[in-house]
Design a protein around this motif. Sequence first.
Motif, PDB file in Angstrom:
ATOM      1  N   GLY A  13     -20.220 -20.756   5.169  1.00 45.87           N
ATOM      2  CA  GLY A  13     -20.527 -22.173   5.386  1.00 45.87           C
ATOM      3  C   GLY A  13     -21.937 -22.436   4.896  1.00 45.87           C
ATOM      4  N   GLY A  14     -22.631 -23.345   5.598  1.00 50.15           N
ATOM      5  CA  GLY A  14     -23.984 -23.701   5.186  1.00 50.15           C
ATOM      6  C   GLY A  14     -24.897 -22.490   5.060  1.00 50.15           C
ATOM      7  N   MET A  15     -24.941 -21.672   6.111  1.00 46.91           N
ATOM      8  CA  MET A  15     -25.922 -20.578   6.107  1.00 46.91           C
ATOM      9  C   MET A  15     -25.448 -19.382   5.288  1.00 46.91           C
ATOM     10  SD  MET A  15     -28.934 -20.426   6.992  1.00 46.91           S
ATOM     11  CE  MET A  15     -30.215 -19.187   6.989  1.00 46.91           C
ATOM     12  N   ASP A  37     -14.093 -15.687   4.669  1.00 53.69           N
ATOM     13  CA  ASP A  37     -14.207 -16.831   5.580  1.00 53.69           C
ATOM     14  C   ASP A  37     -12.790 -17.154   6.056  1.00 53.69           C
ATOM     15  OD1 ASP A  37     -16.518 -19.389   5.834  1.00 53.69           O
ATOM     16  OD2 ASP A  37     -14.457 -19.721   6.509  1.00 53.69           O
ATOM     17  N   THR A  73     -21.225 -16.837  10.842  1.00 51.84           N
ATOM     18  CA  THR A  73     -20.159 -17.657  11.443  1.00 51.84           C
ATOM     19  C   THR A  73     -20.748 -18.428  12.633  1.00 51.84           C
ATOM     20  OG1 THR A  73     -19.651 -15.927  13.003  1.00 51.84           O
ATOM     21  CG2 THR A  73     -18.452 -15.866  10.892  1.00 51.84           C
ATOM     22  N   PRO A  74     -19.970 -19.331  13.244  1.00 51.02           N
ATOM     23  CA  PRO A  74     -20.451 -19.924  14.507  1.00 51.02           C
ATOM     24  C   PRO A  74     -20.786 -18.832  15.539  1.00 51.02           C
ATOM     25  CG  PRO A  74     -18.589 -21.152  13.655  1.00 51.02           C
ATOM     26  CD  PRO A  74     -18.715 -19.940  12.784  1.00 51.02           C
ATOM     27  N   ASN A  75     -21.636 -19.202  16.486  1.00 52.06           N
ATOM     28  CA  ASN A  75     -22.268 -18.220  17.372  1.00 52.06           C
ATOM     29  C   ASN A  75     -21.311 -17.428  18.258  1.00 52.06           C
ATOM     30  OD1 ASN A  75     -24.557 -19.403  16.314  1.00 52.06           O
ATOM     31  ND2 ASN A  75     -24.779 -20.844  18.015  1.00 52.06           N
ATOM     32  N   HIS A  78     -19.933 -14.049  16.692  1.00 50.32           N
ATOM     33  CA  HIS A  78     -20.838 -13.030  16.132  1.00 50.32           C
ATOM     34  C   HIS A  78     -20.541 -11.646  16.723  1.00 50.32           C
ATOM     35  CE1 HIS A  78     -24.306 -16.142  15.209  1.00 50.32           C
ATOM     36  NE2 HIS A  78     -23.264 -16.294  14.418  1.00 50.32           N
ATOM     37  N   GLU A  95     -26.670 -13.698  12.114  1.00 50.70           N
ATOM     38  CA  GLU A  95     -27.396 -14.957  12.259  1.00 50.70           C
ATOM     39  C   GLU A  95     -27.773 -15.201  13.727  1.00 50.70           C
ATOM     40  OE1 GLU A  95     -29.139 -17.100  11.070  1.00 50.70           O
ATOM     41  OE2 GLU A  95     -28.936 -16.624   8.978  1.00 50.70           O
ATOM     42  N   LYS A  96     -28.713 -16.102  13.896  1.00 52.63           N
ATOM     43  CA  LYS A  96     -29.196 -16.484  15.225  1.00 52.63           C
ATOM     44  C   LYS A  96     -28.403 -17.661  15.746  1.00 52.63           C
ATOM     45  CE  LYS A  96     -30.398 -20.174  14.908  1.00 52.63           C
ATOM     46  NZ  LYS A  96     -29.816 -21.481  14.406  1.00 52.63           N
ATOM     47  N   ASN A 124     -35.349 -15.813  10.902  1.00 48.99           N
ATOM     48  CA  ASN A 124     -36.102 -16.031   9.659  1.00 48.99           C
ATOM     49  C   ASN A 124     -37.320 -16.921   9.824  1.00 48.99           C
ATOM     50  OD1 ASN A 124     -34.053 -17.889  10.277  1.00 48.99           O
ATOM     51  ND2 ASN A 124     -34.227 -18.839   8.282  1.00 48.99           N
ATOM     52  N   TRP A 163     -18.890 -27.509  15.236  1.00 47.74           N
ATOM     53  CA  TRP A 163     -18.932 -26.583  16.365  1.00 47.74           C
ATOM     54  C   TRP A 163     -20.220 -26.678  17.177  1.00 47.74           C
ATOM     55  CZ3 TRP A 163     -22.924 -23.134  16.196  1.00 47.74           C
ATOM     56  CH2 TRP A 163     -23.487 -22.847  14.950  1.00 47.74           C
ATOM     57  N   ARG A 164     -21.307 -27.189  16.589  1.00 49.79           N
ATOM     58  CA  ARG A 164     -22.580 -27.275  17.314  1.00 49.79           C
ATOM     59  C   ARG A 164     -22.526 -28.260  18.487  1.00 49.79           C
ATOM     60  NH1 ARG A 164     -24.413 -25.839  12.374  1.00 49.79           N
ATOM     61  NH2 ARG A 164     -26.174 -24.405  12.247  1.00 49.79           N
TER      62      ARG A 164
HETATM   63  P1  NAD Z   1     -20.986 -23.610   9.225  1.00 50.45           P
HETATM   64  O1  NAD Z   1     -20.021 -24.267  10.126  1.00 50.45           O
HETATM   65  O2  NAD Z   1     -21.551 -24.365   8.064  1.00 50.45           O
HETATM   66  O3  NAD Z   1     -20.339 -22.273   8.632  1.00 50.45           O
HETATM   67  C1  NAD Z   1     -19.675 -21.331   9.415  1.00 50.45           C
HETATM   68  C2  NAD Z   1     -18.585 -20.702   8.572  1.00 50.45           C
HETATM   69  O4  NAD Z   1     -17.994 -19.636   9.299  1.00 50.45           O
HETATM   70  C3  NAD Z   1     -17.443 -21.685   8.239  1.00 50.45           C
HETATM   71  O5  NAD Z   1     -17.207 -21.698   6.840  1.00 50.45           O
HETATM   72  C4  NAD Z   1     -16.251 -21.145   9.021  1.00 50.45           C
HETATM   73  O6  NAD Z   1     -15.012 -21.375   8.389  1.00 50.45           O
HETATM   74  C5  NAD Z   1     -16.585 -19.666   9.101  1.00 50.45           C
HETATM   75  N1  NAD Z   1     -15.935 -18.946  10.195  1.00 50.45           N
HETATM   76  C6  NAD Z   1     -15.748 -19.371  11.468  1.00 50.45           C
HETATM   77  N2  NAD Z   1     -15.171 -18.394  12.201  1.00 50.45           N
HETATM   78  C7  NAD Z   1     -15.021 -17.331  11.369  1.00 50.45           C
HETATM   79  C8  NAD Z   1     -14.482 -16.045  11.537  1.00 50.45           C
HETATM   80  N3  NAD Z   1     -14.008 -15.631  12.725  1.00 50.45           N
HETATM   81  N4  NAD Z   1     -14.459 -15.218  10.469  1.00 50.45           N
HETATM   82  C9  NAD Z   1     -14.910 -15.634   9.269  1.00 50.45           C
HETATM   83  N5  NAD Z   1     -15.429 -16.844   9.047  1.00 50.45           N
HETATM   84  C10 NAD Z   1     -15.488 -17.694  10.094  1.00 50.45           C
HETATM   85  O7  NAD Z   1     -22.165 -23.083  10.145  1.00 50.45           O
HETATM   86  P2  NAD Z   1     -23.623 -22.656   9.660  1.00 50.45           P
HETATM   87  O8  NAD Z   1     -24.540 -23.792   9.786  1.00 50.45           O
HETATM   88  O9  NAD Z   1     -23.522 -21.934   8.370  1.00 50.45           O
HETATM   89  O10 NAD Z   1     -24.014 -21.632  10.824  1.00 50.45           O
HETATM   90  C11 NAD Z   1     -23.539 -20.304  10.800  1.00 50.45           C
HETATM   91  C12 NAD Z   1     -24.499 -19.423  11.590  1.00 50.45           C
HETATM   92  O11 NAD Z   1     -25.773 -19.460  10.957  1.00 50.45           O
HETATM   93  C13 NAD Z   1     -24.731 -19.882  13.024  1.00 50.45           C
HETATM   94  O12 NAD Z   1     -24.905 -18.761  13.843  1.00 50.45           O
HETATM   95  C14 NAD Z   1     -26.030 -20.679  12.932  1.00 50.45           C
HETATM   96  O13 NAD Z   1     -26.733 -20.747  14.145  1.00 50.45           O
HETATM   97  C15 NAD Z   1     -26.760 -19.889  11.878  1.00 50.45           C
HETATM   98  N6  NAD Z   1     -27.770 -20.667  11.149  1.00 50.45           N
HETATM   99  C16 NAD Z   1     -28.978 -20.097  10.961  1.00 50.45           C
HETATM  100  C17 NAD Z   1     -29.969 -20.761  10.282  1.00 50.45           C
HETATM  101  C18 NAD Z   1     -31.294 -20.093  10.086  1.00 50.45           C
HETATM  102  O14 NAD Z   1     -32.215 -20.723   9.571  1.00 50.45           O
HETATM  103  N7  NAD Z   1     -31.413 -18.827  10.449  1.00 50.45           N
HETATM  104  C19 NAD Z   1     -29.719 -22.054   9.782  1.00 50.45           C
HETATM  105  C20 NAD Z   1     -28.458 -22.606   9.957  1.00 50.45           C
HETATM  106  C21 NAD Z   1     -27.478 -21.893  10.646  1.00 50.45           C
END
Ligand code: NAD
Length: 352
Positions: A13-15, A37, A73-75, A78, A95-96, A124, A163-164
């Motif tokens: 996803g995003g991260m 994913d 992935t969502p928290n 993990h 991820e955090k 980070n 999910w947030r």
């Molecule tokens: P997101 O929703 O954009 O992406 C999450 C991805 O995980 C999705 O594509 C989803 O389909 C996939 N997913 C969900 N369950 C899964 C599973 N069981 N197996 C495989 N894939 C699965 O969320 P995001 O914003 O990318 O956040 C993801 C993690 O990164 C979170 O823990 C968030 O807190 C963390 N994050 C960290 C930072 C940072 O600066 N360190 C910034 C943003 C997000």
Amino acid sequence: MEKKYNLAIVGYGGMGGYHANHILKDQPRIAITGIYDINPERMEAAITDGYQVYDSLDAICSDETIDIVLIATPNDVHKEIAIRALNAKKHVVCEKPVTIYSKDFEEMIAVAEENNQVLMVHQNRRWDQDFLTTKKMFDEKMVGDVFQIESRVHGANGIPGDWRHLKEHGGGMVLDWGVHLLDQLLFMVDSKLTSVYANLSYILGDEVDDGFQTYLTFENGINALVEVGTTNFITLPRWYIKGTEGTAIINDWSINGKIVKQNSDVLAAAPKPIQAGQGLTKTMAPPSEEATSTLALPSVEKSMEDFYENLVSVIEKKAEAIVKNEEVLRILKLMEVIFKAAENNEVIKLSL
Ligand code: NAD
């Protein structure tokens, strides 16, 4: 030739995308071997971006060429993914917030130790320029001994994504941004926490907090306010630091700000009274030019290895982890206390 480590990403996803296409882009010692994913659309996106994909987590775990699994992935998932990867003898970057509850992270640490694998959490924001600037001022006593720290992030866009907003996935701002700001604070201040008070906001009507303020006291006397808001249409400065010899402000992530220090011969420059509202005040008059010096914020050179450089050094037993698991565990415990303090509307005394 130095070994290049193969890394697979779970969650694109995003991260996950940011790790793949930004942070890991030019890492000399790490190669991305594939992505998994659960969402087929995100698998398609990974293919479009030029990556190989795995059709399951099992496929990653059973691929002996993979050294490191990155979890983005969502928290709430993990832990399960990390434990499966660690048991398959993969190092894990997560991820955090690494987990929602501290006891779950304790289990993960135990599994990493049993399997002799490195487990590192991607905190980070220890490398953020605004934080490193604050830390330099703090460490080098540029405003004297710091006794008050205010660390804030303010947005006006509510909680983004899906999910947030949900408790079961570990949503809410304490877990999302709080984990970063608290991690920075506790990384900087080398003292135990002695009291915690907090209030959480629910302005958006979600089941999770959309912002919070927490007031922390350290054994060494430092007080801190950490604040996250997502409905702030006017933002307050990122950092406000008070020391025995001056005040520092960092307004934003572009490091706009200044230090104002008291000159030592203040008596020579007593403030002139000003009209303030319906009264007169000397106490609240701005300091005279003679009484203070305004300085630029310090610049920060690279002071420590980057996250992934450090990961490789830790795997090769050449360095200690910059993000230590006991530090991450302490933040998870602190967030549990913050939720409790807010729920019971009480100041919690502790030694953490
Ligand atoms: P997101 O929703 O954009 O992406 C999450 C991805 O995980 C999705 O594509 C989803 O389909 C996939 N997913 C969900 N369950 C899964 C599973 N069981 N197996 C495989 N894939 C699965 O969320 P995001 O914003 O990318 O956040 C993801 C993690 O990164 C979170 O823990 C968030 O807190 C963390 N994050 C960290 C930072 C940072 O600066 N360190 C910034 C943003 C997000």
